[in-house]
Scaffold this motif. Structure first.
Motif, PDB file in Angstrom:
ATOM      1  N   ASN A  90      46.198  59.075 103.110  1.00 57.18           N
ATOM      2  CA  ASN A  90      44.758  59.169 102.894  1.00 57.18           C
ATOM      3  C   ASN A  90      44.179  57.861 102.352  1.00 57.18           C
ATOM      4  N   LYS A  91      44.930  57.164 101.513  1.00 58.92           N
ATOM      5  CA  LYS A  91      44.484  55.851 101.025  1.00 58.92           C
ATOM      6  C   LYS A  91      44.442  54.843 102.164  1.00 58.92           C
ATOM      7  N   TYR A  92      45.461  54.868 103.022  1.00 57.50           N
ATOM      8  CA  TYR A  92      45.462  53.980 104.187  1.00 57.50           C
ATOM      9  C   TYR A  92      44.214  54.239 105.041  1.00 57.50           C
ATOM     10  N   ILE A  93      43.897  55.511 105.261  1.00 60.40           N
ATOM     11  CA  ILE A  93      42.723  55.860 106.064  1.00 60.40           C
ATOM     12  C   ILE A  93      41.437  55.364 105.391  1.00 60.40           C
ATOM     13  N   TYR A  94      41.365  55.509 104.084  1.00 56.63           N
ATOM     14  CA  TYR A  94      40.190  55.044 103.338  1.00 56.63           C
ATOM     15  C   TYR A  94      39.945  53.547 103.583  1.00 56.63           C
ATOM     16  N   TYR A  95      40.990  52.747 103.394  1.00 59.34           N
ATOM     17  CA  TYR A  95      40.835  51.298 103.569  1.00 59.34           C
ATOM     18  C   TYR A  95      40.660  50.918 105.034  1.00 59.34           C
ATOM     19  N   PHE A  96      41.246  51.694 105.929  1.00 59.41           N
ATOM     20  CA  PHE A  96      41.058  51.478 107.368  1.00 59.41           C
ATOM     21  C   PHE A  96      39.585  51.623 107.715  1.00 59.41           C
ATOM     22  N   GLU A  97      38.944  52.654 107.159  1.00 60.83           N
ATOM     23  CA  GLU A  97      37.528  52.876 107.418  1.00 60.83           C
ATOM     24  C   GLU A  97      36.641  51.847 106.728  1.00 60.83           C
ATOM     25  N   LYS A  98      37.072  51.354 105.586  1.00 62.71           N
ATOM     26  CA  LYS A  98      36.296  50.345 104.852  1.00 62.71           C
ATOM     27  C   LYS A  98      36.383  48.974 105.495  1.00 62.71           C
ATOM     28  N   GLY A  99      37.283  48.815 106.455  1.00 60.75           N
ATOM     29  CA  GLY A  99      37.359  47.558 107.190  1.00 60.75           C
ATOM     30  C   GLY A  99      38.376  46.563 106.679  1.00 60.75           C
ATOM     31  N   ASP A 100      39.368  47.018 105.945  1.00 59.38           N
ATOM     32  CA  ASP A 100      40.428  46.125 105.491  1.00 59.38           C
ATOM     33  C   ASP A 100      41.227  45.680 106.722  1.00 59.38           C
ATOM     34  N   PRO A 101      41.226  44.376 107.028  1.00 60.98           N
ATOM     35  CA  PRO A 101      41.921  43.918 108.237  1.00 60.98           C
ATOM     36  C   PRO A 101      43.440  44.057 108.158  1.00 60.98           C
ATOM     37  N   GLN A 102      43.995  44.198 106.947  1.00 64.17           N
ATOM     38  CA  GLN A 102      45.437  44.339 106.779  1.00 64.17           C
ATOM     39  C   GLN A 102      45.926  45.748 107.139  1.00 64.17           C
ATOM     40  N   ILE A 103      45.020  46.718 107.071  1.00 66.24           N
ATOM     41  CA  ILE A 103      45.372  48.110 107.380  1.00 66.24           C
ATOM     42  C   ILE A 103      45.034  48.359 108.847  1.00 66.24           C
ATOM     43  N   THR A 104      46.056  48.562 109.647  1.00 63.64           N
ATOM     44  CA  THR A 104      45.851  48.734 111.081  1.00 63.64           C
ATOM     45  C   THR A 104      46.169  50.166 111.506  1.00 63.64           C
ATOM     46  N   SER A 105      45.787  50.483 112.718  1.00 66.30           N
ATOM     47  CA  SER A 105      46.100  51.811 113.250  1.00 66.30           C
ATOM     48  C   SER A 105      47.611  51.990 113.382  1.00 66.30           C
ATOM     49  N   ALA A 106      48.345  50.899 113.581  1.00 66.77           N
ATOM     50  CA  ALA A 106      49.808  50.981 113.656  1.00 66.77           C
ATOM     51  C   ALA A 106      50.397  51.410 112.307  1.00 66.77           C
ATOM     52  N   ASN A 107      49.818  50.915 111.196  1.00 69.12           N
ATOM     53  CA  ASN A 107      50.265  51.349 109.865  1.00 69.12           C
ATOM     54  C   ASN A 107      50.092  52.858 109.722  1.00 69.12           C
ATOM     55  N   ILE A 108      48.929  53.337 110.108  1.00 68.64           N
ATOM     56  CA  ILE A 108      48.611  54.757 109.963  1.00 68.64           C
ATOM     57  C   ILE A 108      49.507  55.592 110.871  1.00 68.64           C
ATOM     58  N   GLN A 109      49.704  55.133 112.107  1.00 68.63           N
ATOM     59  CA  GLN A 109      50.560  55.857 113.049  1.00 68.63           C
ATOM     60  C   GLN A 109      51.985  55.946 112.522  1.00 68.63           C
ATOM     61  N   GLY A 110      52.498  54.863 111.979  1.00 66.71           N
ATOM     62  CA  GLY A 110      53.845  54.863 111.421  1.00 66.71           C
ATOM     63  C   GLY A 110      53.987  55.825 110.258  1.00 66.71           C
ATOM     64  N   LEU A 111      52.965  55.893 109.431  1.00 65.00           N
ATOM     65  CA  LEU A 111      53.001  56.804 108.287  1.00 65.00           C
ATOM     66  C   LEU A 111      52.919  58.260 108.741  1.00 65.00           C
ATOM     67  N   ILE A 112      52.122  58.540 109.761  1.00 73.40           N
ATOM     68  CA  ILE A 112      52.043  59.897 110.313  1.00 73.40           C
ATOM     69  C   ILE A 112      53.412  60.324 110.843  1.00 73.40           C
ATOM     70  N   GLU A 113      54.071  59.414 111.560  1.00 68.99           N
ATOM     71  CA  GLU A 113      55.394  59.718 112.104  1.00 68.99           C
ATOM     72  C   GLU A 113      56.416  59.928 110.988  1.00 68.99           C
ATOM     73  N   LEU A 114      56.330  59.123 109.931  1.00 66.85           N
ATOM     74  CA  LEU A 114      57.238  59.276 108.794  1.00 66.85           C
ATOM     75  C   LEU A 114      57.059  60.643 108.137  1.00 66.85           C
ATOM     76  N   ILE A 115      55.819  61.033 107.916  1.00 67.65           N
ATOM     77  CA  ILE A 115      55.540  62.326 107.274  1.00 67.65           C
ATOM     78  C   ILE A 115      56.020  63.468 108.159  1.00 67.65           C
ATOM     79  N   THR A 116      55.757  63.369 109.448  1.00 69.02           N
ATOM     80  CA  THR A 116      56.192  64.408 110.386  1.00 69.02           C
ATOM     81  C   THR A 116      57.705  64.555 110.365  1.00 69.02           C
ATOM     82  N   SER A 117      58.412  63.442 110.394  1.00 64.82           N
ATOM     83  CA  SER A 117      59.876  63.525 110.393  1.00 64.82           C
ATOM     84  C   SER A 117      60.403  64.050 109.055  1.00 64.82           C
TER      85      SER A 117
END
Length: 160
Positions: A90-117
Motif C-alpha cells: 500500500n505504501k508503494y502504491i501511495y508513492y506510485f500515485e504521488k509520482g515518485d519515479p523510483q517506484i515503478t509498476s514492476a516494483n508493485i507487480q513483484g510485491l503482488i507476486e511475493l504476497i501471492t506466493s
C-alpha cells in the motif's frame, strides 16, 4: 518539520530512520521504517521529494518484514508478516500515485507476486484478515485501471 533548517532536518530524518530500525519487535520496526519514508516525500510548499530515500526506506521495511516472516515460520500461526507485506504494498502504491519515479509498476507487480506466493505457501499465516486486506488492495488497483485517465494508464502494466 518545515520549521527546521535543511541541516537540522536532515539530521532529524536520519536519526528517526535509524532509531526506527532498532525497535524491539520486527513488526514495529517494519511499520516505523516505512512510516519514515514520509519524511523524504512531503507534498507541501517546500516540496521535499527524495524518491531514492523513499525507495530505500521501503526496501528496508521489506527486508525487516522478510525477517519477521522467517521468524513466524519457526513460530507457526502468526498473521503479522503477510499483513506487513500488504501494508508495504500500500505504501508503494501511495508513492506510485504521488509520482515518485523510483517506484515503478514492476516494483508493485513483484510485491503482488511475493504476497501471492507467501499466502499460497503458508496457509497458517494467510488468515482471513490478511486475505481481506490483500483482496481490498487488489480491488483498488483494478478500480484505478478501470477508471482510466492518467492514473489508470500508470496501472495498466500491473496484472492482478
Amino acid at each position: 518539520m518545515n520549521v527546521f533548517g535543511v541541516e537540522n532536518r536532515d539530521t532529524l530524518t536520519h536519526k528517526a530512520t535509524g532509531y526506527s530500525a532498532k525497535l524491539l519487535k520486527k513488526p514495529d520496526q517494519c511499520r516505523a521504517v516505512y512510516a519514515c519514508s514520509h519524511l523524504f516525500w512531503v507534498d507541501d510548499q517546500d516540496g521535499i521529494k527524495d524518491g531514492e530515500r523513499v525507495l530505500l526506506c521501503l526496501k528496508r521495511a521489506l527486508r525487516i518484514a522478510n525477517a519477521a516472516q522467517q521468524m513466524a515460520n519457526v513460530a507457526r500461526g502468526s498473521s503479522g508478516p503477510v499483513t506487513l507485506f500488504v501494508e508495504i504494498l500500500n505504501k508503494y502504491i501511495y508513492y506510485f500515485e504521488k509520482g515518485d519515479p523510483q517506484i515503478t509498476s514492476a516494483n508493485i507487480q513483484g510485491l503482488i507476486e511475493l504476497i501471492t506466493s507467501e499466502m499460497q505457501s503458508d496457509t497458517a499465516s494467510a488468515l482471513p484478515v490478511s486475505d481481506a486486506f490483500f483482496a481490498s488492495t487488489l480491488r483498488y488497483i483494478q478500480f484505478q485501471k478501470q477508471k482510466g485517465g492518467i492514473l489508470g494508464e500508470k496501472y495498466d502494466s500491473i496484472k492482478v
